[in-house]
Design a protein around this motif. Sequence first.
Motif, PDB file in Angstrom:
ATOM      1  N   LEU A 398     -17.212  20.188   2.771  1.00  0.00           N
ATOM      2  CA  LEU A 398     -18.146  19.513   1.861  1.00  0.00           C
ATOM      3  C   LEU A 398     -17.743  19.708   0.395  1.00  0.00           C
ATOM      4  CD1 LEU A 398     -21.699  20.715   3.374  1.00  0.00           C
ATOM      5  CD2 LEU A 398     -20.636  18.340   3.397  1.00  0.00           C
ATOM      6  N   LEU A 399     -17.119  20.825   0.188  1.00  0.00           N
ATOM      7  CA  LEU A 399     -16.525  21.101  -1.478  1.00  0.00           C
ATOM      8  C   LEU A 399     -15.379  20.331  -1.460  1.00  0.00           C
ATOM      9  CD1 LEU A 399     -17.435  24.986  -1.651  1.00  0.00           C
ATOM     10  CD2 LEU A 399     -18.526  23.169  -2.842  1.00  0.00           C
ATOM     11  N   ALA A 400     -14.279  20.218  -0.583  1.00  0.00           N
ATOM     12  CA  ALA A 400     -12.960  19.382  -0.681  1.00  0.00           C
ATOM     13  C   ALA A 400     -13.253  17.980  -0.476  1.00  0.00           C
ATOM     14  CB  ALA A 400     -12.312  19.854   0.567  1.00  0.00           C
ATOM     15  N   LEU A 401     -14.558  17.496  -0.092  1.00  0.00           N
ATOM     16  CA  LEU A 401     -14.195  16.061  -0.121  1.00  0.00           C
ATOM     17  C   LEU A 401     -14.253  15.337  -1.305  1.00  0.00           C
ATOM     18  CD1 LEU A 401     -16.758  15.349   3.066  1.00  0.00           C
ATOM     19  CD2 LEU A 401     -14.189  14.834   3.163  1.00  0.00           C
ATOM     20  N   PRO A 402     -14.944  15.822  -2.424  1.00  0.00           N
ATOM     21  CA  PRO A 402     -14.740  15.267  -3.522  1.00  0.00           C
ATOM     22  C   PRO A 402     -13.647  15.267  -4.142  1.00  0.00           C
ATOM     23  CG  PRO A 402     -16.737  16.633  -3.489  1.00  0.00           C
ATOM     24  CD  PRO A 402     -15.905  16.701  -2.304  1.00  0.00           C
ATOM     25  N   PHE A 403     -12.744  16.332  -3.954  1.00  0.00           N
ATOM     26  CA  PHE A 403     -11.378  16.310  -4.597  1.00  0.00           C
ATOM     27  C   PHE A 403     -10.363  15.235  -3.888  1.00  0.00           C
ATOM     28  CE2 PHE A 403     -12.895  20.778  -5.333  1.00  0.00           C
ATOM     29  CZ  PHE A 403     -12.356  20.882  -6.679  1.00  0.00           C
ATOM     30  N   ALA A 404     -10.719  15.227  -2.405  1.00  0.00           N
ATOM     31  CA  ALA A 404      -9.625  14.205  -1.698  1.00  0.00           C
ATOM     32  C   ALA A 404     -10.449  12.612  -2.115  1.00  0.00           C
ATOM     33  CB  ALA A 404     -10.100  14.440  -0.395  1.00  0.00           C
ATOM     34  N   TRP A 405     -11.603  12.426  -2.476  1.00  0.00           N
ATOM     35  CA  TRP A 405     -11.949  11.126  -2.907  1.00  0.00           C
ATOM     36  C   TRP A 405     -11.288  10.744  -4.164  1.00  0.00           C
ATOM     37  CZ3 TRP A 405     -13.996   6.874  -0.712  1.00  0.00           C
ATOM     38  CH2 TRP A 405     -14.594   6.064  -1.397  1.00  0.00           C
ATOM     39  N   ALA A 406     -11.562  11.773  -5.121  1.00  0.00           N
ATOM     40  CA  ALA A 406     -10.975  11.557  -6.760  1.00  0.00           C
ATOM     41  C   ALA A 406      -9.333  11.423  -6.616  1.00  0.00           C
ATOM     42  CB  ALA A 406     -11.339  12.721  -7.302  1.00  0.00           C
ATOM     43  N   LEU A 407      -8.746  12.161  -5.752  1.00  0.00           N
ATOM     44  CA  LEU A 407      -7.320  12.097  -5.787  1.00  0.00           C
ATOM     45  C   LEU A 407      -6.441  10.966  -4.766  1.00  0.00           C
ATOM     46  CD1 LEU A 407      -6.837  16.060  -5.724  1.00  0.00           C
ATOM     47  CD2 LEU A 407      -6.482  14.566  -7.757  1.00  0.00           C
ATOM     48  N   LEU A 415      -2.546  13.271  -1.734  1.00  0.00           N
ATOM     49  CA  LEU A 415      -2.870  13.744  -0.247  1.00  0.00           C
ATOM     50  C   LEU A 415      -2.528  15.241  -0.148  1.00  0.00           C
ATOM     51  CD1 LEU A 415      -3.782  12.980   2.639  1.00  0.00           C
ATOM     52  CD2 LEU A 415      -1.522  12.393   3.154  1.00  0.00           C
ATOM     53  N   TRP A 416      -1.327  15.679  -0.696  1.00  0.00           N
ATOM     54  CA  TRP A 416      -0.896  17.119  -0.682  1.00  0.00           C
ATOM     55  C   TRP A 416      -1.665  18.030  -1.562  1.00  0.00           C
ATOM     56  CZ3 TRP A 416       1.673  19.673   2.829  1.00  0.00           C
ATOM     57  CH2 TRP A 416       2.750  19.103   3.941  1.00  0.00           C
ATOM     58  N   ILE A 417      -2.058  17.479  -2.642  1.00  0.00           N
ATOM     59  CA  ILE A 417      -2.777  18.372  -3.839  1.00  0.00           C
ATOM     60  C   ILE A 417      -4.431  18.418  -3.096  1.00  0.00           C
ATOM     61  CG2 ILE A 417      -4.052  18.141  -5.972  1.00  0.00           C
ATOM     62  CD1 ILE A 417      -1.804  16.510  -7.006  1.00  0.00           C
ATOM     63  N   SER A 418      -4.682  17.342  -2.369  1.00  0.00           N
ATOM     64  CA  SER A 418      -5.975  17.481  -1.736  1.00  0.00           C
ATOM     65  C   SER A 418      -6.011  18.527  -0.785  1.00  0.00           C
ATOM     66  CB  SER A 418      -6.540  16.274  -1.022  1.00  0.00           C
ATOM     67  OG  SER A 418      -6.714  15.218  -2.132  1.00  0.00           O
ATOM     68  N   PHE A 419      -5.009  18.844  -0.026  1.00  0.00           N
ATOM     69  CA  PHE A 419      -4.614  19.686   1.223  1.00  0.00           C
ATOM     70  C   PHE A 419      -4.764  21.216   0.537  1.00  0.00           C
ATOM     71  CE2 PHE A 419      -1.930  21.862   4.261  1.00  0.00           C
ATOM     72  CZ  PHE A 419      -2.854  21.990   5.209  1.00  0.00           C
ATOM     73  N   LEU A 420      -3.971  21.290  -0.549  1.00  0.00           N
ATOM     74  CA  LEU A 420      -3.907  22.593  -0.982  1.00  0.00           C
ATOM     75  C   LEU A 420      -5.263  23.037  -1.469  1.00  0.00           C
ATOM     76  CD1 LEU A 420      -0.623  22.227  -3.182  1.00  0.00           C
ATOM     77  CD2 LEU A 420      -1.110  23.495  -1.333  1.00  0.00           C
ATOM     78  N   SER A 421      -6.155  22.046  -2.203  1.00  0.00           N
ATOM     79  CA  SER A 421      -7.392  22.485  -2.469  1.00  0.00           C
ATOM     80  C   SER A 421      -8.135  22.812  -1.462  1.00  0.00           C
ATOM     81  CB  SER A 421      -8.060  21.099  -3.233  1.00  0.00           C
ATOM     82  OG  SER A 421      -6.992  20.650  -4.568  1.00  0.00           O
ATOM     83  N   PHE A 422      -7.916  22.183  -0.168  1.00  0.00           N
ATOM     84  CA  PHE A 422      -8.847  22.431   0.982  1.00  0.00           C
ATOM     85  C   PHE A 422      -8.401  23.996   1.311  1.00  0.00           C
ATOM     86  CE2 PHE A 422      -8.789  22.924   5.432  1.00  0.00           C
ATOM     87  CZ  PHE A 422     -10.283  22.774   5.834  1.00  0.00           C
ATOM     88  N   MET A 423      -7.384  24.270   1.372  1.00  0.00           N
ATOM     89  CA  MET A 423      -7.074  25.732   1.822  1.00  0.00           C
ATOM     90  C   MET A 423      -7.243  26.805   0.855  1.00  0.00           C
ATOM     91  SD  MET A 423      -5.381  25.088   4.633  1.00  0.00           S
ATOM     92  CE  MET A 423      -4.873  26.678   5.242  1.00  0.00           C
TER      93      MET A 423
END
Length: 449
Positions: A398-407, A415-423
């Motif tokens: 839930l916290l990572a989805l806004p990052f992925a949408w914005a990037l 895509l890779w920045i979103s994945f790093l944020s998720f981890m």
Amino acid sequence: MSNLIADWRDRLTHRRVWALAAPMILSNISVPLVALVDSTVIGHLPHAHQLGAVAVGASLYTVLAWAMGFLRMGTTGFAAQAAGRGDGAALRQVLLQGLLLAMGLAIVLGAVGVPLSDVALHFMQPSAELDQLTRDFFHTRLFGLPAALASYALVGWFLGAQNARAPLVILLVTNLVNIALNLWFVIGLDWGVTGSARASVIAEWTGALVGLALARHTLRAWPGRIAWAALGLWQSWRPLLAVNRDIFIRSLILQSVFFLITVQGARLGDATVAANALLLNGLLLTAHALDGLAHAVEALCGHAIGARNRLALRRSLVVACGWSLIASVGFALLFLLAGHLFIDMQTNIPDVRDTAYHYVPYLAALPLIAVWSYLLDGLFIGATRAREMRNGMLLTLLLALPFAWALQGLGNHGLWISFLSFMVLRSLTLGAVAWRLHRRDGWLDAAAR
């Protein structure tokens, strides 16, 4: 601080951690090495869509198979606690329940796998060549699913029984057979992508049969009898199914994140999806190695909880954390300094190489970020507290989805920045949940009830 230093200096704990971690690291590394061999063999065929087909087809299979990873993780916690109590009958019941559950799930997944793959490929919108080869690879791999799931249950049970050598034998046999047959089928017999899938199927069945033979030998050290009547009672299945349900939800979310990387890469072109596959092989290599120490946490913490030994629990965590940090720094430096060589080893296709080079720094950062979530997973699994682990993963998503949408406008970099944020979020949320549970119950009273 003085307690932490004293815990780190305890040589017996170091020996116990490495007695479990070393065989598991060796066996775990063999898993991504097979994917590395698959990529290397197919990556030296002339077309990018051939390598892309293995990447996409393997991702489809992995979503099904690895989402069933609860068969290993759930079995480990219960087996470790039974071993801590010296309960041979419970160990037998956990093993049999794990194998029966694996067979049932394999039948269900085999039935739904083909239609699910059709839906996934529709959303990916791959090229015609990539689409057909992916279907051929995936449909062949499904024949190995029952053996793969049985091996998950066997490996988890052996680890919980404090036997790390048997999982090493299972996984080494599986992967050595896979490597040998992959080279023979793809290069020797010129079977291409389908040959790679056939090699994996034969190897998975070989490993499962070896595991069953080793289980019979291991049980001689744990006297006891199976309570056959209990297998027909819901109460005897309820704790295992509840833990497995929660680990399944957690694993499904995690595998969906990996799968979405492949989906988005496929939309960006054959070269991008192939390059991401090569980079993810590096992540898998790191994760499986560090998971060896996390597996030691599972087994030792579960055993300490079963024996109600607070000091052993704390020392196991301190020593495993220290070695995991050292190993993660080593992997980060390896990819930072030799990432290009890692890519070159896997393929000689210029477009794929050039694309992958741009994203090597992300791969180098991942071990330092992800290591903490691996260790925390091990603690939750050993305590059979899967519900809290599940909740942490849901919160992370839930916290990572806004990052992925914005990037998403940044293409593959986004895509890779979103994945790093998720981890990063995964480690933080698991840490917060673990601290809250520690303050509320204490880990010796944390086992699932």
